[in-house]
Design a protein around this motif. Sequence first.
Motif, short mmCIF file in Angstrom:
data_model
loop_
_atom_site.label_atom_id
_atom_site.label_comp_id
_atom_site.label_asym_id
_atom_site.label_seq_id
_atom_site.Cartn_x
_atom_site.Cartn_y
_atom_site.Cartn_z
N LEU A 1 84.28 49.22 42.59
CA LEU A 1 85.65 49.47 42.13
C LEU A 1 86.60 48.39 42.62
O LEU A 1 87.52 47.99 41.91
N ASP A 2 86.39 47.91 43.85
CA ASP A 2 87.27 46.88 44.39
C ASP A 2 87.23 45.61 43.54
O ASP A 2 88.22 44.87 43.47
N ASP A 3 86.08 45.34 42.91
CA ASP A 3 85.96 44.13 42.09
C ASP A 3 86.95 44.14 40.94
O ASP A 3 87.42 43.09 40.50
N LEU A 4 87.29 45.35 40.46
CA LEU A 4 88.22 45.44 39.35
C LEU A 4 89.62 44.98 39.74
O LEU A 4 90.37 44.44 38.94
N PHE A 5 89.99 45.23 40.99
CA PHE A 5 91.33 44.89 41.44
C PHE A 5 91.41 43.50 42.08
O PHE A 5 92.48 42.92 42.15
N GLU A 6 90.27 42.98 42.53
CA GLU A 6 90.28 41.69 43.20
C GLU A 6 89.78 40.58 42.28
O GLU A 6 89.59 39.46 42.69
N THR A 7 89.55 40.91 41.02
CA THR A 7 89.03 39.92 40.09
C THR A 7 90.05 38.84 39.80
O THR A 7 91.27 39.07 39.87
N ASP A 8 89.56 37.66 39.48
CA ASP A 8 90.43 36.55 39.10
C ASP A 8 90.54 36.46 37.58
O ASP A 8 91.13 35.51 37.06
N ASP A 9 89.96 37.41 36.90
CA ASP A 9 89.99 37.41 35.44
C ASP A 9 91.43 37.64 34.97
O ASP A 9 92.00 38.72 35.17
N PRO A 10 92.08 36.65 34.35
CA PRO A 10 93.48 36.81 33.92
C PRO A 10 93.66 37.91 32.88
O PRO A 10 94.70 38.57 32.83
N GLU A 11 92.65 38.13 32.05
CA GLU A 11 92.75 39.17 31.03
C GLU A 11 92.82 40.55 31.66
O GLU A 11 93.61 41.41 31.26
N LEU A 12 91.98 40.76 32.69
CA LEU A 12 91.97 42.04 33.38
C LEU A 12 93.25 42.22 34.19
O LEU A 12 93.81 43.32 34.25
N GLU A 13 93.73 41.15 34.80
CA GLU A 13 94.99 41.22 35.54
C GLU A 13 96.14 41.61 34.61
O GLU A 13 96.99 42.43 34.96
N ALA A 14 96.15 41.01 33.43
CA ALA A 14 97.20 41.33 32.45
C ALA A 14 97.11 42.79 32.01
O ALA A 14 98.13 43.46 31.82
N LEU A 15 95.85 43.29 31.89
CA LEU A 15 95.66 44.68 31.52
C LEU A 15 96.22 45.62 32.58
O LEU A 15 96.88 46.62 32.27
N HIS A 16 95.97 45.28 33.86
CA HIS A 16 96.50 46.09 34.96
C HIS A 16 98.02 46.10 34.95
O HIS A 16 98.65 47.14 35.12
N ARG A 17 98.62 44.92 34.75
CA ARG A 17 100.08 44.83 34.75
C ARG A 17 100.68 45.65 33.60
O ARG A 17 101.69 46.33 33.76
N LYS A 18 100.04 45.56 32.43
CA LYS A 18 100.53 46.30 31.27
C LYS A 18 100.43 47.79 31.50
O LYS A 18 101.36 48.56 31.17
N ARG A 19 99.32 48.22 32.09
CA ARG A 19 99.11 49.64 32.35
C ARG A 19 100.12 50.18 33.37
O ARG A 19 100.70 51.25 33.20
N MET A 20 100.34 49.41 34.45
CA MET A 20 101.28 49.85 35.48
C MET A 20 102.71 49.88 34.94
O MET A 20 103.50 50.76 35.29
N ALA A 21 103.06 48.92 34.07
CA ALA A 21 104.40 48.91 33.47
C ALA A 21 104.58 50.16 32.60
O ALA A 21 105.64 50.77 32.59
#
Length: 255
Positions: free
Chosen positions: A67-87
């Motif tokens: 699970l930690d890999d999902l939050f510590e990933t350097d994948d910009p697409e996944l990071e953008a997904l997290h930011r969109k979801r939190m917004a």
Amino acid sequence: VRKFEGTPNSPKSHKMSGRPIPESMNSQKFKDACTEGLLAGAMSAAVRDYMKEVNENVAAGPADQDLDDLFETDDPELEALHRKRMAKLRAKAQKQQELRAKGHGEYREIEETEFLKEVTGTKFCIVHFYHADFVRCKIIDKHLQLLCKKYFEACFLKIDAAKAPFFIGKLQIQVLPAVLMFIDGVCRDRIVGFEELGGKDDFPTRNMETRLAKGGVITYKANFGDDDSDDEAEVRKRNKGGLRSGFEDSDEEDA
């Protein structure tokens, strides 16, 4: 058939009791603390929903995925997904806070002088016109009390028909119980008596739920934890299926 005549005896009023406000906390600080508490609660619930979604995604992926890999990933697409979801979660929490300030999330009784302000002050409003002596009005109360917490987007209200003669006449209410549905301050639909709810006193809350969804004032959710659809307008359009107007005869109590 019971006739609605005269004004019933006014029920005894009960004062609300609660925990005293500490003297060290002034009124403004107390309001600020309450507001922060409500927002924090909404955000906590939203984060729990998000974590549930992430865990489901992990369960569907490779067995050795952490699970930690999902939050510590350097994948910009996944990071953008997290930011969109939190917004989206923050916006949802903010919206719930604003609706709560308008009285959403609870089943409230109002007086005739408050009626117009309430139904025009929010997009979706459900109003139960009741008589204190009618048993079937108490049954409607029970179901709406449950639904008001599930469908936060709508405002759930009740008003004593005996104390609202102007709107009884204006809205042509002749049979009680009557549940009116308002969208943007306009009465779009109504439930008169129990005929559309199963025709018997022990009808399930689901019957009320689906009927309100058909009227367009709520978006049906199978379970309490279901999120609103991303395209609520489309769902409401599908649920609605046509509007009823005016008054239909019923074998309930006459107003």
